[in-house]
Design a protein around this motif. Sequence first.
Motif, short mmCIF file in Angstrom:
data_model
loop_
_atom_site.label_atom_id
_atom_site.label_comp_id
_atom_site.label_asym_id
_atom_site.label_seq_id
_atom_site.Cartn_x
_atom_site.Cartn_y
_atom_site.Cartn_z
N GLN A 161 0.77 -1.09 0.20
CA GLN A 161 0.09 -0.41 0.29
C GLN A 161 0.45 1.46 0.17
O GLN A 161 0.23 2.20 -0.56
CB GLN A 161 -1.45 -0.03 1.15
CG GLN A 161 -2.08 -1.49 1.16
CD GLN A 161 -2.63 -1.02 2.50
OE1 GLN A 161 -2.64 -0.54 3.50
NE2 GLN A 161 -3.94 -1.47 2.28
N GLU A 163 2.22 1.07 -3.69
CA GLU A 163 1.36 1.59 -4.53
C GLU A 163 0.80 3.42 -4.36
O GLU A 163 0.60 3.95 -5.46
CB GLU A 163 0.11 1.42 -4.33
CG GLU A 163 -0.95 1.27 -5.20
CD GLU A 163 -2.17 0.74 -4.46
OE1 GLU A 163 -3.16 0.24 -5.25
OE2 GLU A 163 -2.52 0.57 -3.11
N VAL A 174 -1.89 0.46 -11.12
CA VAL A 174 -1.27 0.14 -10.24
C VAL A 174 -1.33 -2.16 -9.46
O VAL A 174 -3.08 -1.80 -8.89
CB VAL A 174 -0.85 0.58 -8.51
CG1 VAL A 174 0.53 0.24 -8.05
CG2 VAL A 174 -0.06 1.94 -9.02
N GLN A 213 -1.00 -6.07 -8.25
CA GLN A 213 -0.19 -6.68 -7.31
C GLN A 213 -0.25 -8.20 -8.46
O GLN A 213 -1.10 -8.83 -8.70
CB GLN A 213 -0.73 -7.43 -6.04
CG GLN A 213 -0.22 -8.27 -5.06
CD GLN A 213 1.22 -7.22 -4.40
OE1 GLN A 213 1.09 -6.55 -3.71
NE2 GLN A 213 2.90 -7.78 -4.94
N LEU A 240 4.87 -6.15 -8.98
CA LEU A 240 4.02 -4.87 -8.68
C LEU A 240 4.08 -4.41 -9.62
O LEU A 240 5.34 -3.60 -10.24
CB LEU A 240 4.04 -3.91 -7.14
CG LEU A 240 3.14 -3.30 -7.14
CD1 LEU A 240 3.07 -2.70 -5.48
CD2 LEU A 240 3.45 -2.15 -8.01
N CYS A 253 2.54 -1.46 -13.00
CA CYS A 253 2.09 -0.32 -12.63
C CYS A 253 2.44 0.16 -14.49
O CYS A 253 3.30 -0.25 -15.14
CB CYS A 253 2.32 0.77 -11.84
SG CYS A 253 3.90 1.38 -11.71
#
Length: 249
Positions: A91, A94, A105, A107, A113, A115
């Motif tokens: 978090q 992000e 963004v 997972q 991760l 984006c």
Amino acid sequence: MHNLKNGDNILIIANDEASIFNIKNKITENVKITSIPTSKIDSTDSKTSFDFIIYADNIVTGISSTVLTKILALLKPGGVFGISDVVSNFQKIEFELKISGFINVTQGDNAFLYCAKPNYEIGSSAKLNLKSKPAKAVWKIDDTIEDDMIDPDNLLDEDDLKKPDAASLKVCATTGKRKACKDCSCGLAEELAGEAKTNAVNSANAKSSCGSCYLGDAFRCATCPYLGMPAFKPGEKVQLAGSLLKSDI
């Protein structure tokens, strides 16, 4: 690897060869791979753009905004940025990615991760069509019903058209009232003095019709000859103090 295609230009950012080697082994597409340590990000030529950038350093507290800004500049519009081994602080990272300009963004697999960079370049522009159809008239002058219009001549009655008496309009140019100033030279002082004498004579010969004139203005009618004079005892001659005969101006 997430959305990789043959011919993509890949940049791997990592400080140890083992991390670079592990990532390369996961890539099965025929792509061009460039690898640099984290310390070399600032010196990387911004003219070189990448389809995919992978950040493989161990992340504990997040990535600095300076590094993210540089990575965003190195990506092509629509390019993907992946960070490996993001588990506990998803978090926080992000949030950092979003305020730096990244979108979508998510997972991914293997604690990755992902984006993306928006599908436009900084400074890009597009022509806007500002031409619009003219608005349809809601009403027109021709639609006005003449019967509902007011005749301005009917707004005045006969009393409004009467010419006022010039004597009632005469006021002092200095005070703006019907009261002479100290150095009056327009004749208003003499006129008021004459009116005072006339009123005094009339008051001396006048007789009260109501018997309450001596009590003061509160008990006098609008035409009372004693109007404006002080109260007095019945039968007493009305006299004004010397200070009342002097102008206040």
